[in-house]
Write an enzyme that holds these catalytic residues in place. Structure first.
Site, short mmCIF file in Angstrom:
data_model
loop_
_atom_site.label_atom_id
_atom_site.label_comp_id
_atom_site.label_asym_id
_atom_site.label_seq_id
_atom_site.Cartn_x
_atom_site.Cartn_y
_atom_site.Cartn_z
N TYR A 170 0.83 -1.21 0.00
CA TYR A 170 0.00 0.00 0.00
C TYR A 170 0.86 1.26 0.00
CZ TYR A 170 -4.64 -2.12 0.30
OH TYR A 170 -5.81 -2.78 0.03
N GLU A 177 1.15 6.36 -6.97
CA GLU A 177 -0.03 7.16 -7.33
C GLU A 177 0.26 8.65 -7.16
OE1 GLU A 177 -3.34 5.79 -4.96
OE2 GLU A 177 -3.00 3.72 -5.56
#
Length: 187
Positions: A170, A177
């Site tokens: 993550y 991102e």
């Protein structure tokens, strides 16, 4: 959007009132097919990325091969919002909506339109992190729908992967991102 009342998905309840038994008879086979398809899709994208890296391809060359499949597979996650809204899964609608839409915003709002994102290393950081989380997650969900694997019958390594890989992946996925969004800002 659907309201949640005391932990119960009200749209899902309405679905059962309008179409009694549909949720029970159709949900499991559909969700099994959805989860297997998603696992295969993410596995395919991971294979494309790793093959491209092994062959020494540039990030842009890898994007040119895996970009369209990635857009399809990630966009299909929108169905998870519907699964939650219809009460087919126990996932809360609000968190499902945020998780799915955040990726869709990155992939459609930044990565797809900004050609510079297609050639930056953060693309592979993001996509490989997504793939490495999603393949075991969807396999876990698919197997959990089968009686021989439900509950404490789930294979230990898969259970461990499902609930521990995210601790590493993550942060790497989110970093990718954020970098993709940053690279796209001038464009």
């Amino acid at each position: 959007f659907c309201l949640r009342t005391r932990g119960i998905n009200t749209l899902g309840i309405h679905l059962n009132i309008i179409l009694p038994g549909l949720k029970d008879t159709m949900s499991k086979p559909y969700l099994l097919a959805y989860n297997v398809s998603a696992m295969v899709g993410w596995g395919y994208i991971l294979g494309l990325c790793l093959t491209g890296l092994k062959e020494g391809n540039s990030v842009l060359e890898i994007w040119n091969v895996m970009g369209i499949p990635l857009m399809y597979v990630q966009s299909s996650a929108f169905l998870e919002i519907l699964h939650s809204a219809l009460g087919m899964v126990r996932s809360p609608l609000s968190s499902t909506f945020i998780q799915v839409m955040s990726r869709l915003v990155v992939i459609w709002g930044y990565t797809y339109w900004a050609k510079e994102c297609h050639a930056h290393w953060s693309l592979l950081l993001m996509v490989i992190s997504w793939c490495a989380v999603e393949v075991p997650r969807y396999l876990f969900y698919a197997l959990n729908l089968l009686p021989q694997f439900s509950g404490d019958k789930m294979p230990g390594p898969l259970f461990a992967a499902r609930y521990s890989l995210f601790m590493l992946l993550y942060p790497t996925g989110i970093s990718g991102e954020m970098l993709q969004a940053y690279i796209a800002l001038p464009f």
